[in-house]
Design a protein around this motif. Structure first.
Motif, mmCIF file in Angstrom:
data_model
loop_
_atom_site.group_PDB
_atom_site.id
_atom_site.type_symbol
_atom_site.label_atom_id
_atom_site.label_comp_id
_atom_site.label_asym_id
_atom_site.label_seq_id
_atom_site.Cartn_x
_atom_site.Cartn_y
_atom_site.Cartn_z
ATOM 1 N N ASN A 42 0.089 15.871 -101.808
ATOM 2 C CA ASN A 42 0.225 17.144 -101.078
ATOM 3 C C ASN A 42 -1.071 17.522 -100.382
ATOM 4 N N ARG A 43 -2.217 17.327 -101.053
ATOM 5 C CA ARG A 43 -3.518 17.649 -100.458
ATOM 6 C C ARG A 43 -3.805 16.726 -99.281
ATOM 7 N N LEU A 44 -3.522 15.428 -99.425
ATOM 8 C CA LEU A 44 -3.763 14.477 -98.339
ATOM 9 C C LEU A 44 -2.910 14.811 -97.110
ATOM 10 N N ILE A 45 -1.687 15.259 -97.344
ATOM 11 C CA ILE A 45 -0.819 15.682 -96.235
ATOM 12 C C ILE A 45 -1.339 16.973 -95.623
ATOM 13 N N ALA A 46 -1.706 17.951 -96.462
ATOM 14 C CA ALA A 46 -2.213 19.241 -95.965
ATOM 15 C C ALA A 46 -3.486 19.055 -95.141
ATOM 16 N N GLN A 47 -4.327 18.095 -95.531
ATOM 17 C CA GLN A 47 -5.576 17.842 -94.807
ATOM 18 C C GLN A 47 -5.363 16.996 -93.553
ATOM 19 N N GLY A 48 -4.153 16.487 -93.377
ATOM 20 C CA GLY A 48 -3.868 15.670 -92.212
ATOM 21 C C GLY A 48 -4.335 14.232 -92.342
ATOM 22 N N ILE A 49 -4.763 13.829 -93.528
ATOM 23 C CA ILE A 49 -5.186 12.439 -93.743
ATOM 24 C C ILE A 49 -3.952 11.543 -93.788
ATOM 25 N N VAL A 50 -2.954 11.952 -94.552
ATOM 26 C CA VAL A 50 -1.652 11.285 -94.556
ATOM 27 C C VAL A 50 -0.764 12.142 -93.664
ATOM 28 N N MET A 51 -0.168 11.525 -92.662
ATOM 29 C CA MET A 51 0.565 12.281 -91.648
ATOM 30 C C MET A 51 2.061 12.322 -91.931
ATOM 31 N N GLY A 52 2.426 12.222 -93.185
ATOM 32 C CA GLY A 52 3.826 12.253 -93.565
ATOM 33 C C GLY A 52 4.250 10.888 -94.069
ATOM 34 N N ILE A 53 5.353 10.873 -94.730
ATOM 35 C CA ILE A 53 5.899 9.627 -95.251
ATOM 36 C C ILE A 53 7.288 9.499 -94.649
ATOM 37 N N LYS A 54 7.437 8.522 -93.757
ATOM 38 C CA LYS A 54 8.694 8.379 -93.029
ATOM 39 C C LYS A 54 8.980 6.913 -92.797
ATOM 40 N N PRO A 55 10.225 6.576 -92.464
ATOM 41 C CA PRO A 55 10.560 5.167 -92.226
ATOM 42 C C PRO A 55 9.921 4.657 -90.941
ATOM 43 N N ILE A 56 9.659 3.373 -90.912
ATOM 44 C CA ILE A 56 9.205 2.696 -89.701
ATOM 45 C C ILE A 56 10.418 1.950 -89.163
ATOM 46 N N ILE A 57 10.867 2.332 -87.983
ATOM 47 C CA ILE A 57 12.078 1.765 -87.411
ATOM 48 C C ILE A 57 11.724 0.547 -86.558
ATOM 49 N N ASN A 58 12.437 -0.537 -86.767
ATOM 50 C CA ASN A 58 12.305 -1.725 -85.935
ATOM 51 C C ASN A 58 13.211 -1.511 -84.727
ATOM 52 N N GLU A 59 12.615 -1.084 -83.611
ATOM 53 C CA GLU A 59 13.395 -0.733 -82.422
ATOM 54 C C GLU A 59 14.276 -1.881 -81.939
ATOM 55 N N LYS A 60 13.793 -3.106 -82.036
ATOM 56 C CA LYS A 60 14.553 -4.258 -81.546
ATOM 57 C C LYS A 60 15.856 -4.430 -82.325
ATOM 58 N N LYS A 61 15.868 -4.077 -83.602
ATOM 59 C CA LYS A 61 17.063 -4.220 -84.433
ATOM 60 C C LYS A 61 18.141 -3.207 -84.058
ATOM 61 N N ILE A 62 17.763 -2.149 -83.348
ATOM 62 C CA ILE A 62 18.752 -1.140 -82.946
ATOM 63 C C ILE A 62 18.971 -1.128 -81.427
ATOM 64 N N GLY A 63 18.615 -2.248 -80.789
ATOM 65 C CA GLY A 63 18.975 -2.415 -79.383
ATOM 66 C C GLY A 63 17.919 -2.065 -78.355
ATOM 67 N N TYR A 64 16.710 -1.730 -78.767
ATOM 68 C CA TYR A 64 15.642 -1.421 -77.808
ATOM 69 C C TYR A 64 14.770 -2.663 -77.650
ATOM 70 N N ASP A 65 15.113 -3.497 -76.666
ATOM 71 C CA ASP A 65 14.455 -4.786 -76.491
ATOM 72 C C ASP A 65 13.244 -4.747 -75.566
ATOM 73 N N TRP A 66 13.050 -3.668 -74.846
ATOM 74 C CA TRP A 66 11.945 -3.585 -73.893
ATOM 75 C C TRP A 66 10.941 -2.536 -74.335
#
Length: 150
Positions: A42-66
């Motif tokens: 919580n402190r690392l997020i509040a300080q902006g050191i960790v910018m959230g915990i979210k998925p990393i999407i592989n754009e190519k796997k969902i049709g964004y090839d360019w």
């Protein structure tokens, strides 16, 4: 900037392995309390050191090839805040940076195909008042991407 201690670094390294890892698992792995992990994250997020915990999407796997990296030249650099607000409305733009040199802004664009990329560039970006020109470099794939080493 606050200096990270060994516990902060260890917690961040655990989260980099799997951002969904339970705090209790991190605590057990590091032999510290669950409460300590929760408070530190919580402190690392509040300080902006960790910018959230979210998925990393592989754009190519969902049709964004360019992908492209596009430099944007403005008529007036002082218009950058207004123009950035307009760029935020374009979902295909996934990153935007202030830079020095030939351009004022540098953006990353993802698109499904060349026609989609053309529409993003010519019908969405180039129509924003205050943009003088764009210059794109097509991305051919990511060799690697990582966080800075702690």
């Amino acid at each position: 900037m606050e200096i990270l201690d060994n516990f902060d670094v260890a917690i961040i390294k655990e989260l980099e392995k799997d951002g969904r890892m339970a705090y209790s698992t991190i605590a057990a792995n590091l032999k510290i309390s669950n409460t300590m992990v929760h408070q530190r994250v919580n402190r690392l997020i509040a300080q902006g050191i960790v910018m959230g915990i979210k998925p990393i999407i592989n754009e190519k796997k969902i049709g964004y090839d360019w992908g492209s990296y596009t430099g944007i030249t403005l008529n007036k650099d002082q218009d950058s805040n207004r123009i950035i607000e307009e760029l935020k409305k374009i979902p295909e733009i996934t990153e935007c940076y202030y830079i020095s040199g030939l351009y004022t802004l540098y953006v990353k664009i993802i698109a499904k195909n060349h026609e989609h990329m053309r529409k993003v560039l010519y019908e969405k970006i180039d129509t924003i008042p205050g943009i003088s020109k764009t210059d794109s470099i097509m991305e051919l794939g990511c060799a690697f991407k990582r966080n800075v080493s702690l």
